[in-house]
Design an enzyme around this catalytic site. Structure first.
Site, PDB file in Angstrom:
ATOM      1  N   CYS A  86      -3.079   7.592   5.060  1.00 29.66           N
ATOM      2  CA  CYS A  86      -3.003   7.242   3.646  1.00 29.66           C
ATOM      3  C   CYS A  86      -4.312   7.561   2.919  1.00 29.66           C
ATOM      4  O   CYS A  86      -4.355   7.569   1.690  1.00 29.66           O
ATOM      5  CB  CYS A  86      -2.645   5.771   3.476  1.00 29.66           C
ATOM      6  SG  CYS A  86      -3.540   4.672   4.577  1.00 29.66           S
ATOM      7  N   GLU A 114       0.875  -1.171   0.000  1.00 27.97           N
ATOM      8  CA  GLU A 114       0.000   0.000   0.000  1.00 27.97           C
ATOM      9  C   GLU A 114       0.909   1.217   0.000  1.00 27.97           C
ATOM     10  O   GLU A 114       1.744   1.370   0.898  1.00 27.97           O
ATOM     11  CB  GLU A 114      -0.914  -0.003   1.231  1.00 27.97           C
ATOM     12  CG  GLU A 114      -1.876   1.165   1.251  1.00 27.97           C
ATOM     13  CD  GLU A 114      -2.095   1.715   2.637  1.00 27.97           C
ATOM     14  OE1 GLU A 114      -1.876   2.931   2.831  1.00 27.97           O
ATOM     15  OE2 GLU A 114      -2.470   0.932   3.531  1.00 27.97           O
TER      16      GLU A 114
END
Length: 524
Positions: free
Chosen positions: A302, A265
């Site tokens: 994020c 990620e």
């Protein structure tokens, strides 16, 4: 529990002798005791050998035993009490409430995967019984289950010292799948990592599991991280971090004699699309909620809303004024590390240096490593022409793109890379426009939100925390939620095996009581 600075290799605590690293108090910049020793290649060899030796026994543990192991980890993490919370606060600069909430999420993930293991659906047990009478050709007895892929390397994240770190989602899902785990701790919070690592180490011991089920390594450089991904016994990697580091690990994994998946990620700016009727009805409320999401945790999520797309006009101008006013009240916040703070400041200055980007407003100034929130605006034409405007700024900074019409909003959206989240704010009268956008949204992201913001990722069965590159390395997967276990499994088929040789989950007597999908038995 005292922090020793030792590596955890199986059930041993080993002083690392390959360089040193120190935790830094994020608020004061002072070094924290103790000194942590970096792992050597010999330490890595020992951890990988133990994981490989543990794999065959651990992957066949009964579901109940594996579930109890996950729950035991959770109980040991909770038993660390304030020692864990206070050390984590010092190393990250995050407030107590945030750390306590993240601890709750971490133990909640472990509980979720314990329930997943008990239910047994992740095995995907499928049974197609033999049809000896079928003509013109009889059918064999064919059965399938998922098995663990092998030892997994997990890299701790800087921005989630608990939930995406030593006992975070990657570790929990890999252990649930039946994979031993070797964690490379993040250098920003080594003390937190050791405390949680020792909780897992104790759970391995309490549950009488092979010691190689878990190891924790510190890396004073980058050599051990790279060698861990390259080791032939490691079969998959879980990573949360920068695009540069993620792509580097992907390259190492792809260049191996046996390439392996890296579930990384990495980077997202998480666009927020403001449709006209929603702006006309409630632009001040949307602006207030946007500012709160942008500045949450110093913007170090994020899923932070780094881009706003909307049609230019009076309604967008009203939103901008409200956002500027709300942002002016927001204090600067301590960032996780000096390096992250300096990177954030450089990103903001890079935007300020773009002639087409206008600085609309800032939050309150800070001191030390405190990031000052920032809000910029630009035109759609400039955004499309200048790729640097597309770059993620990790922190509380966002860019408004003023579009002349709905077609341009779609054009800008299609020019973006993959995203973790895309949020749309819409009134009922905007639904036809949203319906037209939805196919493009689905192609760009793993999670579409209506009238909300991506910050705040619920740990549940339906959650998707993933998306097309560069948000992640594999858009088919998620790193949050029960489907995360699928990353660390592979299917194996058994044809014409006697009951005694079949794994329990495929036997007719079904001793674990899991769900089995059984095919038709009639002649074709």
């Amino acid at each position: 529990m005292s922090i020793t600075g030792h590596l955890l290799i199986g059930q041993s605590r080993v002083p690392g002798k390959n360089g040193q690293l120190r935790a830094i108090n994020a608020a004061t910049g002072e070094a924290l005791a103790p000194v942590f020793g970096g792992a050597s290649l010999d330490d890595l060899e020992a951890a990988c050998a133990l994981a490989d030796a543990a794999f065959d026994r651990y992957r066949e543990t009964a579901p109940e035993g594996r579930a109890v192991f996950l729950e035991t980890i959770a109980s040991h993490i909770l038993a660390l009490g304030d020692a864990l919370i206070e050390r984590c606060m010092a190393e990250t600069g995050l407030p107590r409430g945030r750390i306590e909430s993240e601890r709750t999420r971490t133990v909640g993930q472990l509980a979720l995967f314990a329930s997943v293991v008990r239910e047994g659906d992740f095995f995907e047990a499928r049974i197609d019984p033999a049809i000896p009478s079928r003509t013109p050709q009889a059918r064999a007895d064919i059965r399938m289950r998922n098995i663990a892929i092998g030892p997994v390397a997990v890299f701790g994240a800087s921005n989630f010292p608990l939930a995406f770190s030593v006992a975070g989602g990657d570790t929990a899902s890999a252990l649930a799948a039946g994979c031993p785990v070797i964690v490379k701790a993040h250098s920003a919070h080594p003390g937190t990592s050791e405390l949680v690592g020792r909780a897992i180490q104790q759970a391995v011991r309490d549950c009488n599991l092979p010691e190689g089920v878990f190891s924790l390594l510190f890396d004073s450089q980058h050599t051990i991280s790279q060698a861990l991904v390259a080791d032939h016994r490691v079969k998959a990697v879980g990573f949360t971090g920068s695009q540069r580091a993620g792509v580097t690990l992907m390259g190492i994994a792809a260049a191996r004699q046996e390439p392996i998946p890296v579930y990384a990620e990495m980077s997202a700016i998480n666009p927020v699309i403001l449709l006209p009727h929603a702006l006309a009805e409630r632009s001040p409320q949307i602006a207030t909620a946007f500012t709160a999401s942008l500045t949450l945790g110093a913007g170090q999520f994020c899923t932070n809303p780094g881009l706003i797309l909307a049609i230019d006009g009076p309604e967008l101008a009203a939103f901008e004024r409200a956002a500027i006013d709300a942002l002016a009240l927001c204090p600067a916040a301590t960032m996780l590390t000096r390096q992250i703070y300096e990177s954030y400041c450089a990103g903001v200055e890079k935007l300020r240096a773009q002639p087409s980007a206008v600085l609309l407003g800032r939050g309150k100034p800070g001191t030390g490593a405190q990031g000052q929130p920032a809000l910029f605006a630009t035109s759609a034409a400039a955004f499309l022409a200048q790729p640097p405007l597309h770059d993620e700024v990790f922190g509380a900074s966002s860019l408004i793109v003023r579009c002349p019409d709905a077609a341009t909003v779609l054009h800008v959206l299609n020019a973006l890379g993959g995203q973790l989240t895309i949020a749309v704010h819409a009134h009922a009268n905007d639904y036809p426009a949203l319906a037209a956008l939805l196919p493009s949204l689905e192609k760009k992201t793993g999670r579409v939100l209506l009238n909300g913001f991506g910050t705040g990722v619920e740990v549940c069965h339906a959650m998707v925390h993933g998306g097309p590159f560069p948000a992640t390395s594999d858009a088919r997967t998620t790193s949050v939620g029960s489907r995360a276990i699928q990353r660390f499994l592979r299917p194996v088929c058994y044809q014409d095996f006697p009951q005694a040789l079949l794994p329990p989950v495929l036997q007719d007597r079904n001793p674990f009581g899991i769900g089995q999908r059984t095919g038709a038995t009639v002649a074709g």
